[in-house]
Design a protein around this motif. Sequence first.
Motif, short mmCIF file in Angstrom:
data_model
loop_
_atom_site.label_atom_id
_atom_site.label_comp_id
_atom_site.label_asym_id
_atom_site.label_seq_id
_atom_site.Cartn_x
_atom_site.Cartn_y
_atom_site.Cartn_z
N ALA A 184 0.83 -1.21 0.00
CA ALA A 184 0.00 0.00 0.00
C ALA A 184 0.87 1.26 0.00
O ALA A 184 0.55 2.24 -0.68
N ALA A 185 1.97 1.23 0.75
CA ALA A 185 2.86 2.39 0.80
C ALA A 185 3.54 2.61 -0.54
O ALA A 185 3.66 3.75 -1.02
N ILE A 186 3.95 1.52 -1.19
CA ILE A 186 4.60 1.63 -2.50
C ILE A 186 3.62 2.14 -3.54
O ILE A 186 3.94 3.01 -4.37
N ASP A 187 2.38 1.62 -3.51
CA ASP A 187 1.36 2.10 -4.46
C ASP A 187 1.04 3.57 -4.20
O ASP A 187 0.87 4.35 -5.14
N GLY A 188 0.98 3.95 -2.93
CA GLY A 188 0.70 5.34 -2.60
C GLY A 188 1.82 6.27 -3.04
O GLY A 188 1.57 7.38 -3.51
N PHE A 189 3.03 5.78 -2.93
CA PHE A 189 4.19 6.57 -3.37
C PHE A 189 4.09 6.84 -4.87
O PHE A 189 4.32 7.96 -5.34
N ALA A 190 3.75 5.81 -5.64
CA ALA A 190 3.66 5.96 -7.08
C ALA A 190 2.47 6.83 -7.49
O ALA A 190 2.48 7.42 -8.58
N ALA A 191 1.46 6.91 -6.64
CA ALA A 191 0.26 7.68 -6.98
C ALA A 191 0.32 9.13 -6.50
O ALA A 191 -0.56 9.93 -6.83
N THR A 192 1.36 9.47 -5.75
CA THR A 192 1.45 10.80 -5.14
C THR A 192 2.17 11.80 -6.06
O THR A 192 3.16 11.45 -6.71
N THR A 193 1.67 13.01 -6.10
CA THR A 193 2.37 14.10 -6.77
C THR A 193 3.14 14.88 -5.72
O THR A 193 2.56 15.43 -4.78
N PHE A 194 4.45 14.89 -5.85
CA PHE A 194 5.33 15.58 -4.90
C PHE A 194 5.68 16.97 -5.41
O PHE A 194 5.57 17.26 -6.60
N MET A 195 6.11 17.81 -4.50
CA MET A 195 6.55 19.15 -4.87
C MET A 195 8.00 19.33 -4.41
O MET A 195 8.32 19.07 -3.25
N ARG A 196 8.85 19.76 -5.33
CA ARG A 196 10.25 19.96 -5.01
C ARG A 196 10.36 21.09 -3.99
O ARG A 196 9.93 22.20 -4.21
N SER A 197 10.94 20.76 -2.84
CA SER A 197 11.08 21.71 -1.75
C SER A 197 12.19 22.72 -2.04
O SER A 197 13.07 22.48 -2.89
N SER A 198 12.19 23.82 -1.33
CA SER A 198 13.29 24.77 -1.42
C SER A 198 14.52 24.24 -0.68
O SER A 198 15.61 24.79 -0.82
N ARG A 199 14.33 23.20 0.10
CA ARG A 199 15.44 22.57 0.81
C ARG A 199 16.14 21.59 -0.12
O ARG A 199 15.75 20.43 -0.26
N ALA A 200 17.16 22.08 -0.81
CA ALA A 200 17.88 21.25 -1.79
C ALA A 200 19.27 21.82 -1.99
O ALA A 200 19.48 23.02 -1.89
N ASN A 201 20.21 20.94 -2.30
CA ASN A 201 21.56 21.34 -2.66
C ASN A 201 22.19 20.18 -3.43
O ASN A 201 21.48 19.28 -3.89
N ARG A 202 23.51 20.20 -3.56
CA ARG A 202 24.16 19.14 -4.34
C ARG A 202 24.15 17.79 -3.62
O ARG A 202 24.45 16.77 -4.22
#
Length: 278
Positions: A184-202
Amino acid sequence: MSVVVERAGPLVSVQDAGRQGSLGLGLSRGGAADRLAYLEGLALLGQPLGAAAIEMAGLGGLFRFEAPLWFALTGAEMRATLDGHPIEQAASYLAKAGAVLEVGAVEQGVYGYLHLGGGIETPAELGGRGFHRIAGLGRAVASGDRVPVARGTAQVPMRLKARPKTMSPVRVMPGPQTGFFSPAAIDGFAATTFMRSSRANRQGVRLDHQGPPFSTAAQLNQVSDFISEGDIQMTGDGTPFVLLAECQTMGGYPRIGTVLPADLPRIAQAEAGAEVQF
């Protein structure tokens, strides 16, 4: 021969293909965050794999050529001019001695690349020239620097076809801990639309989402394990974090999967607020 950096943005550095075979030393590959854009520049200038370029995150700079030199810009779309005349991305140009290249802020994407002549000739350390901030290897590029460049071979102007813009899901393959997550968690992961956070770097990119966290009871008993770029770690609050070129080499968060290397540039170049699906 050198290129004078009259002005540099805050996140400009020398990068290459990275340092291979150093995970046993606790050193991740590093190198260009967008490996495809890096390879495109090598193709445009006929450079060998491993030639170094200048990576510009968010903002470029002002570069003066002391001698005639071929160059190319790839990666994120950045407004650029050569002696005041607009130039295109993914194309090679011959700059005259004294010419000034100005690369502004990104208009789309995150990481842009300036490829020069026969490649940048800063000193190699542990088999690479790329700046690895965590390990203290290589170098950042600052205003006032003179970047040494090897003479390239004779060239003719070249232009690459634009990358196809795709909204298809980012492809993921199973990882060592994928089985820790319920179907269920894997299916939910594939069905979710994520948003790229401002918390990012290399090191990596955080992906926010609406809905319940993606957790697994197994993470309470998991010991630290090897990790590498492309891995999708689930942090303690159940939020995915996609690792990039300069990630650590060990970690205790479970990985729901690993992004295919061919699709990882799409994560690296995703702007804050961009939607991502797997």
